[in-house]
Write a protein that holds these residues in place. Sequence first.
Motif, PDB file in Angstrom:
ATOM      1  N   ARG A   1       6.543  -2.687  -2.251  1.00 23.89           N
ATOM      2  CA  ARG A   1       7.030  -2.194  -1.422  1.00 23.89           C
ATOM      3  C   ARG A   1       8.826  -2.175  -0.822  1.00 23.89           C
TER       4      ARG A   1
ATOM      5  N   ARG B   1      -1.607   9.609   6.131  1.00 28.52           N
ATOM      6  CA  ARG B   1      -3.303   8.612   6.359  1.00 28.52           C
ATOM      7  C   ARG B   1      -4.531   8.532   6.642  1.00 28.52           C
TER       8      ARG B   1
ATOM      9  N   GLN C   1      -4.626  -7.166  -3.514  1.00 27.65           N
ATOM     10  CA  GLN C   1      -4.217  -7.279  -1.579  1.00 27.65           C
ATOM     11  C   GLN C   1      -5.554  -7.613  -0.829  1.00 27.65           C
TER      12      GLN C   1
ATOM     13  N   ASP D   1      -3.900  -0.908   5.090  1.00 28.76           N
ATOM     14  CA  ASP D   1      -4.001   0.631   4.555  1.00 28.76           C
ATOM     15  C   ASP D   1      -2.149   1.179   4.808  1.00 28.76           C
ATOM     16  N   LEU D   2      -1.952   0.422   4.657  1.00 24.03           N
ATOM     17  CA  LEU D   2      -0.176   0.967   3.947  1.00 24.03           C
ATOM     18  C   LEU D   2       0.136   1.074   5.510  1.00 24.03           C
ATOM     19  N   HIS D   3       0.372   2.087   6.414  1.00 31.81           N
ATOM     20  CA  HIS D   3       1.112   2.404   7.651  1.00 31.81           C
ATOM     21  C   HIS D   3       0.353   3.413   8.181  1.00 31.81           C
TER      22      HIS D   3
ATOM     23  N   ASP E   1     -10.241  -2.287   1.891  1.00 27.22           N
ATOM     24  CA  ASP E   1     -10.485  -3.108   2.953  1.00 27.22           C
ATOM     25  C   ASP E   1     -11.366  -2.878   3.453  1.00 27.22           C
TER      26      ASP E   1
ATOM     27  N   ASN F   1      -8.900   5.875   7.002  1.00 26.90           N
ATOM     28  CA  ASN F   1      -7.094   5.806   6.795  1.00 26.90           C
ATOM     29  C   ASN F   1      -6.165   5.850   5.580  1.00 26.90           C
ATOM     30  N   GLY F   2      -6.473   6.697   5.193  1.00 22.88           N
ATOM     31  CA  GLY F   2      -6.589   6.574   2.835  1.00 22.88           C
ATOM     32  C   GLY F   2      -6.723   5.751   2.483  1.00 22.88           C
ATOM     33  N   SER F   3      -7.086   5.921   1.365  1.00 25.18           N
ATOM     34  CA  SER F   3      -8.348   5.094   0.020  1.00 25.18           C
ATOM     35  C   SER F   3      -8.113   4.051   0.183  1.00 25.18           C
ATOM     36  N   GLN F   4      -6.739   2.869   0.573  1.00 22.74           N
ATOM     37  CA  GLN F   4      -6.194   2.130   0.911  1.00 22.74           C
ATOM     38  C   GLN F   4      -7.147   1.553   1.868  1.00 22.74           C
ATOM     39  N   GLN F   5      -7.841   2.171   3.045  1.00 27.06           N
ATOM     40  CA  GLN F   5      -8.733   1.101   3.702  1.00 27.06           C
ATOM     41  C   GLN F   5      -9.520   1.184   3.117  1.00 27.06           C
TER      42      GLN F   5
ATOM     43  N   SER G   1       4.390  -7.464  -0.321  1.00 37.48           N
ATOM     44  CA  SER G   1       4.466  -6.639  -1.494  1.00 37.48           C
ATOM     45  C   SER G   1       5.769  -6.444  -2.274  1.00 37.48           C
TER      46      SER G   1
ATOM     47  N   GLN H   1      -0.258  -3.811   5.481  1.00 37.19           N
ATOM     48  CA  GLN H   1      -0.139  -3.132   4.342  1.00 37.19           C
ATOM     49  C   GLN H   1      -1.289  -3.293   3.349  1.00 37.19           C
TER      50      GLN H   1
ATOM     51  N   SER I   1       5.713   0.415   7.008  1.00 35.54           N
ATOM     52  CA  SER I   1       4.477  -0.611   7.828  1.00 35.54           C
ATOM     53  C   SER I   1       4.998  -0.666   8.904  1.00 35.54           C
TER      54      SER I   1
END
Lengths: 379, 379
Positions: free
Chosen positions: A16, A232, A121, B254-256, A96, A89-93, A13, B251, B64
């Motif tokens: 990042r 997270r 991603q 879930d970023l980390h 996924d 684990n965070g909305s990022q998960q 990223s 990344q 991460s």
Amino acid sequence: MKFARLAGALNPSYIREILKAAVQPDMISMAGGLPASSLLPVKLVQQTCQSLADNVHLFQYGSSRGYQPLLDTLSQSDPQHPHPWLICNGSQQGLDLLARALLEPGDAVIAEVPAYLGALQAFQLSGATICPLNSNSEGPDLTQLEDYLQHPTVRLFYAVPDFHNPTGRVWSAGVRIDVARLCRRYGVTLIEDIPYRELRFSGEQQRPLSQLCPEQTITLKSFSKIGFPGLRVGAMSGPAEFIRVAERIKQAVDLHTGIPQQAIINDLLNHPGYPDHLISLRLGYQQRYQQLSTELHQQLGQQVEFETVEGGMFIWLKLRKGRGSEVAARALEHKLAVVPGAAFYPDGDKETDNAIRLNFSNTEPSLAAEAVTRLARSL
Amino acid sequence: MKFARLAGALNPSYIREILKAAVQPDMISMAGGLPASSLLPVKLVQQTCQSLADNVHLFQYGSSRGYQPLLDTLSQSDPQHPHPWLICNGSQQGLDLLARALLEPGDAVIAEVPAYLGALQAFQLSGATICPLNSNSEGPDLTQLEDYLQHPTVRLFYAVPDFHNPTGRVWSAGVRIDVARLCRRYGVTLIEDIPYRELRFSGEQQRPLSQLCPEQTITLKSFSKIGFPGLRVGAMSGPAEFIRVAERIKQAVDLHTGIPQQAIINDLLNHPGYPDHLISLRLGYQQRYQQLSTELHQQLGQQVEFETVEGGMFIWLKLRKGRGSEVAARALEHKLAVVPGAAFYPDGDKETDNAIRLNFSNTEPSLAAEAVTRLARSL
């Protein structure tokens, strides 16, 4: 070692990478999407943390769906919300999990561009292609959206309708109704990603899409912008059948989200001081935004243009001349970290290199003038 | 909604379904792989928890790769370990990350059967097929292993060489050397999953595979059996190039891993009382194992047979007659939860239905006699 095709194609990223540069001493960082450290509500969870180790049951294995008291808080805090929740684990998960639940390689996902690259991603890791959708200050281009929706490979429309990252835009009431109608008509699932929704400091809140086309909507909720990103913890909701599949995937990918961190978030949301925390957070971000906005007008004048924002964390700064990538590189030399606009496009299109994204939430108001001075030197 | 093929094919974990039944009142549960709640080292992290909210930087976004002090602790605690570490949400997430980094649909993974089904789920979610490998009390069947390794679609060998789940077996020194040689010869990556390794209460520790064929080995480390499962913190190591790819996937997914939970684990590992905690944990599990073993011999005699174990959490109980699935179902009626052996085979083969797995770590020693009495009634 030979890597799987989709994993090998994943680029680090860019944002990042910039964030790594952004921690240098004397750097002013407007690069990340970080909340203000000084406004993190640590005081409200101090007592919870102090007694955490007295509650040994929090340290045992838990449920894949989530910590029940937190699930209860979510249901009770928004009784109009039509769907069950799953903690992630965070909305990022959540991104996924939903990508793995719904996407086959070759499927297509519509996304407003410029876009939050973390979402793209996650979709690309499931083998999806991206259909870039243009937008204006009211929301997405509805004609282009309908063209995409008619395509048989299109499975999802990924949207950030409230204080979009990176543009800061909010969809109007009319656009919301139109998008809901189109998603229903074409049977395409809408991902409503709303991490910034509660950060409105002026104007009126719009209705969530989950109320307008519930059967077509998956909602991603974040506690990173109103609570603590470091823990997270996020949540996802959608039709019950979808949440059941997502929960099985969650079992396979990490069993469950950790319990102590869910207990901390739950206690934060139920703390009598939480509503006041939200008010001061919004006031704090409004102050940072206004300070930055004033400095941009005064110091940069006609060199740039940007739309007014009513919340969120970002200003999308269009440059009347010069390339965003070159400005961002020069800014780093002047000890200012910003993200070039082109980083928010899936294909890194050269024509898109005419903007930069400024984060205002993580810069103390007293630094706004100096930050813009550094930016002026970089233009 | 239409679900992706691999996600739709995922079955709910049978074991996690049993665990739901296992929380009924008066139930004695020997079903899960849970550490003893009474032995969780909460006292050792009480101070860390109490001052958690004073360290606001722990609540911001992090790296991460992992929380640097924890990464440093891991490197320093085992200087002979050949590879860098990546922190994940329990070692279960390591399985998912490595599956996504290395497996294409149609690839094959060798796994000792009976097997930890959570691992097989993670591989199957990436579209891999499983090659079931038989084992004896020394370790895997080397002839069958070499047959599999010659197959061009075989990418990974998933192994639990220390106190295997569910059999409790440990690979002998000779088998370790032979497996390392075979993996090197055929260029197949070995996954060394060692959550129980530090739970040895008798006999001698064997060398880790990561020292015998470092370039072929990925190691999964868990803090759930020696620390706290509820926090969801684990670690994965492997060749630097692999860890870089896994970090990019991390990344995107879930970023980390959350920082406060990593800080708690780090403080636990560095606590002056930690070595004593490990000693009492091993003694406690040895006591539980011996109590259960004695009761099984006394009450069940010739009806069952099982191998002696020197650590870990499980006894693999072979039934001289009757089906494991029927015994497990009757045991539930008698308020005893156990997992039928067939649940640990990827295809649920009927011929494998001649065993049950007993967890001894999560049952207080005083309950062993009653548990076996209930089991005797179910046979």
